[in-house]
Enzyme design. Structure first.
Site, PDB file in Angstrom:
ATOM      1  N   VAL A  64     -10.161  12.561  12.825  1.00 20.78           N
ATOM      2  CA  VAL A  64     -11.073  13.308  13.678  1.00 20.78           C
ATOM      3  C   VAL A  64     -11.269  12.661  15.051  1.00 20.78           C
ATOM      4  O   VAL A  64     -11.783  13.306  15.965  1.00 20.78           O
ATOM      5  CB  VAL A  64     -12.428  13.501  12.963  1.00 20.78           C
ATOM      6  N   TYR A  65     -10.866  11.411  15.234  1.00 17.81           N
ATOM      7  CA  TYR A  65     -11.011  10.771  16.543  1.00 17.81           C
ATOM      8  C   TYR A  65     -10.120  11.482  17.551  1.00 17.81           C
ATOM      9  O   TYR A  65      -8.894  11.477  17.437  1.00 17.81           O
ATOM     10  CB  TYR A  65     -10.642   9.291  16.490  1.00 17.81           C
ATOM     11  N   SER A  66     -10.772  12.098  18.540  1.00 20.71           N
ATOM     12  CA  SER A  66     -10.064  12.901  19.542  1.00 20.71           C
ATOM     13  C   SER A  66      -9.157  13.937  18.894  1.00 20.71           C
ATOM     14  O   SER A  66      -8.096  14.281  19.408  1.00 20.71           O
ATOM     15  CB  SER A  66      -9.257  12.012  20.498  1.00 20.71           C
ATOM     16  N   GLN A  67      -9.609  14.422  17.724  1.00 21.08           N
ATOM     17  CA  GLN A  67      -8.894  15.484  17.018  1.00 21.08           C
ATOM     18  C   GLN A  67      -7.408  15.172  16.844  1.00 21.08           C
ATOM     19  O   GLN A  67      -6.532  15.985  17.123  1.00 21.08           O
ATOM     20  CB  GLN A  67      -9.076  16.818  17.744  1.00 21.08           C
ATOM     21  N   LYS A  90      -8.896   7.714   8.145  1.00 20.64           N
ATOM     22  CA  LYS A  90      -9.937   8.398   7.373  1.00 20.64           C
ATOM     23  C   LYS A  90      -9.722   9.905   7.392  1.00 20.64           C
ATOM     24  O   LYS A  90      -9.107  10.440   8.305  1.00 20.64           O
ATOM     25  CB  LYS A  90     -11.316   8.081   7.951  1.00 20.64           C
TER      26      LYS A  90
END
Length: 349
Positions: A64-67, A90
């Protein structure tokens, strides 16, 4: 302590550097860093490679970090060096407009891992973590799916992030009673200002031999040296993220006073507040490695210098006097909020 003094990651037996490079700030798409400008791809790659050259052996990211962009950056940076790095990522966060592309269900885990493997340009993930608890999915479904991924060779270990004490014990019990491989790790916030996990989460980790990745050693910037009392001048971040850094409430006021007192202690010891903060987080016997999240190479250099900080008993006692063990000034600092506490209709049933 120095980067060359590796630590054993729980019962896995895997040696890790005392610092783990976190990549939440890397990437420029929505869903990346909060409260500050994100780091572009080229600089992110330089930071990753500099960290590895300095002796850091573990990298932590998330889909999910910066998609997904953060994972892509990590994959590019690790070309030719993958076998020398303990790579953690994750799942759980929503990855598209479709809400089904999120959570801890078998259906999503099996899709999410393929996306992470592709973006990271690797054939296996060393540590695959449930980014948050999923109160809509049975824990047994989640850990069974993760066991299947281990058997398929797509992940080597799995773990959790900000699971409650009850959830940590439940996952261990379910794995044991169902003849499954249990989680080997938990990721938690831990700093001089966020010590609530000392009450139960860290002792439980020690009891079950869980490796602990501690994130937020600077308490979201509160221990960066910016949050000090200086002739009444408020910290600049108060204006950029008032929801998190508003000091008008009594809890945050106490937190600001504690931050200022810790900064004065660091000055007395003739070290930076960052060094004091990192040294403190590394000192807890349950902590395997502390996640650092630099935005720039200068930030990375400050973190690397802090890895050599050794705190004596008298210094630790002084910290305890300023912030007693087990203290959380603000409940949300502890990580995920339990629904039964967050929603009034659940509290009053």
């Amino acid at each position: 302590m120095s980067l060359s003094e590796l630590r054993v990651f729980g019962r896995s037996g895997t040696p890790l550097s005392p610092l783990t490079l976190g990549t939440m700030n890397f990437g420029e798409r929505p869903g990346g860093a909060s409260g500050g400008a994100p780091t572009g791809a080229d600089e992110s790659i330089r930071i990753i490679q500099t960290a590895l050259d300095a002796g850091i052996t573990a990298v932590d990211t998330a889909d999910v970090y910066s998609q997904g962009e953060s994972e892509q950056v990590v994959g590019r940076a690790l070309r030719g060096r993958r076998d020398d790095v303990f790579l953690a990522t994750k799942f759980h966060g929503q990855m598209s407009a479709n809400p089904a592309h999120s959570g801890n269900s078998r259906r999503w885990i099996m899709q999410a891992v393929e996306g992470s493997l592709r973006r990271l340009q690797t054939d296996r993930i060393d540590l695959y973590q449930a980014h948050r608890p999923d109160y809509n999915t049975d824990v047994l479904e989640t850990i069974t799916a993760l066991n299947d991924l281990i058997r398929q060779g797509k992940i080597l270990y799995y773990g959790t992030s900000v699971f409650t004490p009850a959830q940590l014990v439940e996952a261990q019990w379910l794995a044991t009673t169902n003849h499954l491989i249990p989680p080997v790790a938990n990721q938690v916030p831990y700093s001089m200002l966020v010590r609530g996990n000392e009450r139960d989460v860290l002792p439980i980790a020690q009891q079950y031999g869980l490796g602990v990745l501690a994130y937020g050693p600077l308490a979201g910037g509160w221990l960066s040296g910016e949050f000090v009392l200086d002739a009444g001048k408020p910290p600049t971040r108060v204006h950029s993220l008032p929801g998190r850094y508003d000091i008008s409430g009594p809890s945050s006021e106490r937190k600001l006073l504690a931050s200022d007192s810790l900064a004065r202690l660091a000055d007395k010891l003739e070290i930076s507040l960052v060094e004091l903060a990192i040294g403190f987080a590394l000192n807890h016997p349950a902590v395997s490695s502390v996640i650092i999240r630099p935005r720039t190479e200068d930030h990375l250099k400050a973190y690397l210098k802090a890895a050599d900080t050794l705190l004596g008993e008298s210094v630790l006692d002084a910290i305890d006097e300023l912030v007693p063990p087990g203290t959380n000034f603000v409940e949300r600092d502890a990580g995920a909020v339990v629904p039964s506490l967050e929603y009034a209709e659940l509290r009053r049933r």
